[in-house]
Structure formats: structure tokens, C-alpha cells
Write a protein that holds these residues in place. Structure first.
Motif, PDB file in Angstrom:
ATOM      1  N   TYR A  41      43.838  34.564  31.957  1.00  0.00           N
ATOM      2  CA  TYR A  41      44.965  34.165  31.103  1.00  0.00           C
ATOM      3  C   TYR A  41      45.031  32.652  31.231  1.00  0.00           C
ATOM      4  CZ  TYR A  41      46.658  39.037  31.290  1.00  0.00           C
ATOM      5  OH  TYR A  41      46.799  40.397  31.200  1.00  0.00           O
ATOM      6  N   VAL A  73      44.627  31.096  34.697  1.00  0.00           N
ATOM      7  CA  VAL A  73      44.791  32.140  35.727  1.00  0.00           C
ATOM      8  C   VAL A  73      43.674  33.166  35.638  1.00  0.00           C
ATOM      9  CG1 VAL A  73      46.319  33.950  36.630  1.00  0.00           C
ATOM     10  CG2 VAL A  73      47.297  31.879  35.616  1.00  0.00           C
ATOM     11  N   ALA A 103      43.135  36.535  36.469  1.00  0.00           N
ATOM     12  CA  ALA A 103      43.866  37.724  36.922  1.00  0.00           C
ATOM     13  C   ALA A 103      42.924  38.773  37.502  1.00  0.00           C
ATOM     14  CB  ALA A 103      44.678  38.299  35.768  1.00  0.00           C
ATOM     15  N   HIS A 136      53.143  51.082  44.584  1.00  0.00           N
ATOM     16  CA  HIS A 136      53.460  50.295  45.772  1.00  0.00           C
ATOM     17  C   HIS A 136      53.891  51.208  46.913  1.00  0.00           C
ATOM     18  CE1 HIS A 136      53.924  46.603  43.183  1.00  0.00           C
ATOM     19  NE2 HIS A 136      53.337  46.119  44.247  1.00  0.00           N
ATOM     20  N   ASP A 174      49.072  43.593  46.582  1.00  0.00           N
ATOM     21  CA  ASP A 174      50.351  42.886  46.523  1.00  0.00           C
ATOM     22  C   ASP A 174      50.737  42.509  45.105  1.00  0.00           C
ATOM     23  OD1 ASP A 174      51.339  42.874  49.059  1.00  0.00           O
ATOM     24  OD2 ASP A 174      50.134  41.149  49.690  1.00  0.00           O
ATOM     25  N   ASN A 175      51.953  42.012  44.956  1.00  0.00           N
ATOM     26  CA  ASN A 175      52.399  41.509  43.656  1.00  0.00           C
ATOM     27  C   ASN A 175      51.427  40.432  43.177  1.00  0.00           C
ATOM     28  OD1 ASN A 175      55.389  41.900  45.210  1.00  0.00           O
ATOM     29  ND2 ASN A 175      55.065  42.874  43.246  1.00  0.00           N
ATOM     30  N   GLY A 176      51.050  40.540  41.926  1.00  0.00           N
ATOM     31  CA  GLY A 176      50.151  39.535  41.351  1.00  0.00           C
ATOM     32  C   GLY A 176      48.689  39.750  41.681  1.00  0.00           C
ATOM     33  N   ALA A 177      48.356  40.873  42.332  1.00  0.00           N
ATOM     34  CA  ALA A 177      46.961  41.123  42.739  1.00  0.00           C
ATOM     35  C   ALA A 177      46.050  41.430  41.549  1.00  0.00           C
ATOM     36  CB  ALA A 177      46.911  42.278  43.736  1.00  0.00           C
ATOM     37  N   GLY A 178      46.661  41.882  40.433  1.00  0.00           N
ATOM     38  CA  GLY A 178      45.849  42.175  39.242  1.00  0.00           C
ATOM     39  C   GLY A 178      45.861  43.643  38.844  1.00  0.00           C
ATOM     40  N   LYS A 179      46.746  44.445  39.462  1.00  0.00           N
ATOM     41  CA  LYS A 179      46.768  45.886  39.197  1.00  0.00           C
ATOM     42  C   LYS A 179      47.090  46.191  37.731  1.00  0.00           C
ATOM     43  CE  LYS A 179      50.051  46.530  42.206  1.00  0.00           C
ATOM     44  NZ  LYS A 179      50.293  45.119  42.606  1.00  0.00           N
ATOM     45  N   SER A 180      48.197  45.614  37.250  1.00  0.00           N
ATOM     46  CA  SER A 180      48.593  45.896  35.865  1.00  0.00           C
ATOM     47  C   SER A 180      47.553  45.364  34.895  1.00  0.00           C
ATOM     48  CB  SER A 180      49.964  45.289  35.550  1.00  0.00           C
ATOM     49  OG  SER A 180      50.953  45.946  36.313  1.00  0.00           O
ATOM     50  N   THR A 181      46.968  44.225  35.226  1.00  0.00           N
ATOM     51  CA  THR A 181      45.932  43.665  34.354  1.00  0.00           C
ATOM     52  C   THR A 181      44.750  44.628  34.269  1.00  0.00           C
ATOM     53  OG1 THR A 181      46.614  41.462  35.020  1.00  0.00           O
ATOM     54  CG2 THR A 181      44.481  41.641  33.940  1.00  0.00           C
TER      55      THR A 181
HETATM   56  N1  LIG Z   1      50.184  37.632  30.104  1.00  0.00           N
HETATM   57  C1  LIG Z   1      49.915  36.845  31.164  1.00  0.00           C
HETATM   58  N2  LIG Z   1      49.823  35.506  31.037  1.00  0.00           N
HETATM   59  C2  LIG Z   1      49.531  34.718  32.094  1.00  0.00           C
HETATM   60  N3  LIG Z   1      49.324  35.169  33.342  1.00  0.00           N
HETATM   61  C3  LIG Z   1      49.422  36.498  33.543  1.00  0.00           C
HETATM   62  C4  LIG Z   1      49.716  37.407  32.473  1.00  0.00           C
HETATM   63  N4  LIG Z   1      49.745  38.669  32.970  1.00  0.00           N
HETATM   64  C5  LIG Z   1      49.465  38.549  34.282  1.00  0.00           C
HETATM   65  N5  LIG Z   1      49.271  37.261  34.626  1.00  0.00           N
HETATM   66  C6  LIG Z   1      48.926  36.753  35.963  1.00  0.00           C
HETATM   67  O1  LIG Z   1      47.801  37.485  36.411  1.00  0.00           O
HETATM   68  C7  LIG Z   1      47.923  37.785  37.795  1.00  0.00           C
HETATM   69  C8  LIG Z   1      47.868  39.297  37.992  1.00  0.00           C
HETATM   70  O2  LIG Z   1      49.029  39.878  37.429  1.00  0.00           O
HETATM   71  P1  LIG Z   1      49.299  41.462  37.377  1.00  0.00           P
HETATM   72  O3  LIG Z   1      50.499  41.668  36.564  1.00  0.00           O
HETATM   73  O4  LIG Z   1      48.048  42.136  36.982  1.00  0.00           O
HETATM   74  O5  LIG Z   1      49.598  41.780  38.913  1.00  0.00           O
HETATM   75  P2  LIG Z   1      50.107  43.141  39.587  1.00  0.00           P
HETATM   76  O6  LIG Z   1      49.142  43.441  40.693  1.00  0.00           O
HETATM   77  O7  LIG Z   1      50.330  44.167  38.576  1.00  0.00           O
HETATM   78  O8  LIG Z   1      51.487  42.690  40.238  1.00  0.00           O
HETATM   79  P3  LIG Z   1      52.874  43.517  40.462  1.00  0.00           P
HETATM   80  O9  LIG Z   1      52.661  44.331  41.702  1.00  0.00           O
HETATM   81  O10 LIG Z   1      53.870  42.444  40.673  1.00  0.00           O
HETATM   82  O11 LIG Z   1      53.126  44.348  39.237  1.00  0.00           O
HETATM   83  C9  LIG Z   1      49.229  37.136  38.265  1.00  0.00           C
HETATM   84  O12 LIG Z   1      48.912  35.873  38.782  1.00  0.00           O
HETATM   85  C10 LIG Z   1      50.012  37.024  36.977  1.00  0.00           C
HETATM   86  O13 LIG Z   1      50.907  35.946  37.060  1.00  0.00           O
END
Ligand SMILES: Nc1ncnc2c1ncn2[C@@H]1O[C@H](COP(=O)(O)OP(=O)(O)OP(=O)(O)O)[C@@H](O)[C@H]1O
Ligand SMILES: [Mg+2]
Length: 251
Positions: A17, A20, A22, A208, A41-48
Motif C-alpha cells: 500500500y 507500506v 503489508a 486473536h 500481532d496487530n498490523g502483521a498482515g492478517k486481514s491483508t
Molecule cells: N488500505 C491500506 N492502506 C495503507 N496501509 C494499509 C492498508 N491496509 C492495511 N495497511 C497496512 O498494512 C499493514 C497490515 O495491515 P493488516 O490490516 O493486514 O493487519 P492485521 O494483521 O489484520 O492487523 P489487526 O490484527 O490489527 O487486524 C499495516 O501496517 C497496515 O497499516
């Protein structure tokens, strides 16, 4: 021994992104009947990871293979048509509409009326099938015309999963399915996941909650700063050990 090939695979998948990263160089093999938990952890990239897998986002690099074929999902609807369904935390249900209407949304059954030219919704057949989908999940609800807003959190999850079954999804992705639920409702959702596993569906679960993961997952992959750092069968792993692995980045 026969070699079993993965149902789907990620090869060197990355997602950027802007500046970033991800996801970076993620390889993952998922086998039919796996319940694979994606932790980190938060921000690890799971949702991505889930978004790339579900067609909500397009990977910046790498390949996704489904049953040996390279996939280019353009949208979640496109992924669904190939058998990959995603259930987000909000479940995307229409609260005022009935259980049946929610399960068949966008894929209603019709029957002919007055010959060949006019078709109407086949409500009776849909209600019967809706009941059968829920039954496959070992859930019984008396009245399929009940609006979804009157169901419990666990029952709503069952409706959302039934909708995925209606589309013949064999891969069901769930992002934090128990996050908003109490103890009893969580137990029900874990049972739904077990039922999916028993019926040879493949589940990708983001959570989590370490107790939930060790209770239902067959495997866990841990992400850290967008990289997969650990990937192992659960095999009786304790919640404490899993939490430790996540904190130490898989060491
Ligand atoms: N649309 C976006 N634009 C810019 N950066 C993004 C976007 N979506 C995610 N990120 C960044 O990508 C990285 C991974 O985010 P992601 O949402 O995949 O984490 P996560 O593991 O799901 O976290 P959480 O446990 O908080 O849900 C983070 O640094 C986040 O800030
Ligand atoms: Mg997330």
C-alpha cells in the motif's frame, strides 16, 4: 503413499500500500479439510492476506493457485464463483430480512408461473433448502421466516455460513468470527467450524483468541510484519505456547 496436492497455494505473495509492505514473500499451502488459523500481532498482515485471497484486493506480486490453476480474483463475487467465500465480522446480513432471504440473497430460486414466460420466487423450496443448509451445520431453527435480527450471534454466523454453502464454497474464510461474542455464542461458532471441517470444507480463520485457535484449528501460520514466520500443525499445542510463539515471532 499418495502425494496429496494442496487445495490452494500462495507463492511469494506480496502486497504494498504505497510505501507500506503489508505482505512480503508469503508462501502458504492449504489442504482440503484444513482449518488454518492465521495469527499475528496487530498490523502483521492478517486481514491483508485474507483480502488478497478473497478477491477484495489484488496482490502486488506472487501467485495464488486454486486446485492447480492460477487465480486472478477481481472481486469477492468472482472469488465466490470459484468457491472461495469470505465472512467478515459484520457478516453482511440484512437484519430485517428472513433467514431464507439472507441465505439466498443474490441467488434466489424461482419457479415458473403460468407457463414458460413468467417466473416467481420459489419461497417454499428456498425455505426447505435453507433449513437443510442449517442442518448440515447441526443448527435447527424452527421458522425460516424469522428475521435475522432476532437470532443470536452464533445463529447469525450459521446463516452467513449457510449462504457460503449455498454458493458451493469449499473454502470459507472467517475474519475474527468470535470477536464480538460471549462464551456460549463462541462455543457455538467453534462447533460450526468443526462441522465445516467434518464436511470436508476448508476454513481459513483469523483470530486473536489463542484458546479458540487451539480448540478448532488443524494448523497455524504466524505472520509478523507481513512475513510468514511460522507454519505448523496444531497437534495439541497449548494456547500459552501459541501466544509465546506469536510474541517471539515464531522463534
Ligand atoms: N488500505 C491500506 N492502506 C495503507 N496501509 C494499509 C492498508 N491496509 C492495511 N495497511 C497496512 O498494512 C499493514 C497490515 O495491515 P493488516 O490490516 O493486514 O493487519 P492485521 O494483521 O489484520 O492487523 P489487526 O490484527 O490489527 O487486524 C499495516 O501496517 C497496515 O497499516
Ligand atoms: Mg485485521
Amino acid at each position: 503413499m499418495t502425494e496429496v496436492s494442496p487445495l490452494f497455494s500462495l507463492r511469494d505473495v506480496s502486497k504494498r500500500y504505497g510505501a507500506v509492505e503489508a505482505l512480503t514473500g508469503v508462501d502458504l499451502d492449504v489442504y482440503s479439510g484444513d482449518v488454518i488459523a492465521i495469527c499475528g500481532d496487530n498490523g502483521a498482515g492478517k486481514s491483508t492476506l485474507i483480502k488478497v485471497l478473497s478477491g477484495a484486493e489484488i496482490a502486488s506480486g506472487g501467485e495464488i493457485m486454486l486446485a492447480g490453476r492460477r487465480m486472478h480474483f477481481r472481486s469477492p463475487q468472482d472469488a465466490l464463483a470459484q468457491g472461495v467465500a469470505t465472512i467478515y465480522q459484520d457478516l453482511a446480513l440484512a437484519p430485517r430480512l428472513s433467514i431464507t432471504a439472507n441465505i439466498f440473497m443474490g441467488a434466489e430460486l424461482t419457479r415458473p408461473l403460468l407457463g414458460r414466460f413468467l417466473r416467481v420466487l420459489d419461497k417454499a423450496r428456498m425455505a426447505k433448502q435453507a433449513e437443510a443448509y442449517l442442518k448440515r451445520l447441526a443448527v435447527s431453527i424452527d421458522d425460516m421466516s424469522t428475521p435475522v435480527e432476532r437470532l443470536s450471534g452464533g445463529q447469525r454466523q450459521a446463516v452467513a455460513i449457510s449462504r457460503a454453502l449455498r454458493w458451493n464454497a469449499n473454502v470459507i474464510i472467517m475474519d475474527e468470527p468470535t470477536a464480538a461474542l460471549g462464551v456460549r455464542e463462541t462455543a457455538m461458532v467453534l462447533d460450526l467450524i468443526r462441522r465445516l471441517r467434518e464436511t470436508r470444507h476448508t476454513v481459513v480463520l483469523i483470530s486473536h483468541n489463542m484458546a479458540d485457535v487451539v480448540a478448532v484449528a488443524t494448523r497455524v501460520a504466524i505472520l509478523k510484519s507481513g512475513r510468514k514466520v511460522f507454519d505448523t500443525p496444531i497437534d495439541g499445542m497449548s494456547a500459552g505456547r501459541l501466544a509465546g510463539l506469536i510474541m517471539s515471532g515464531g522463534q
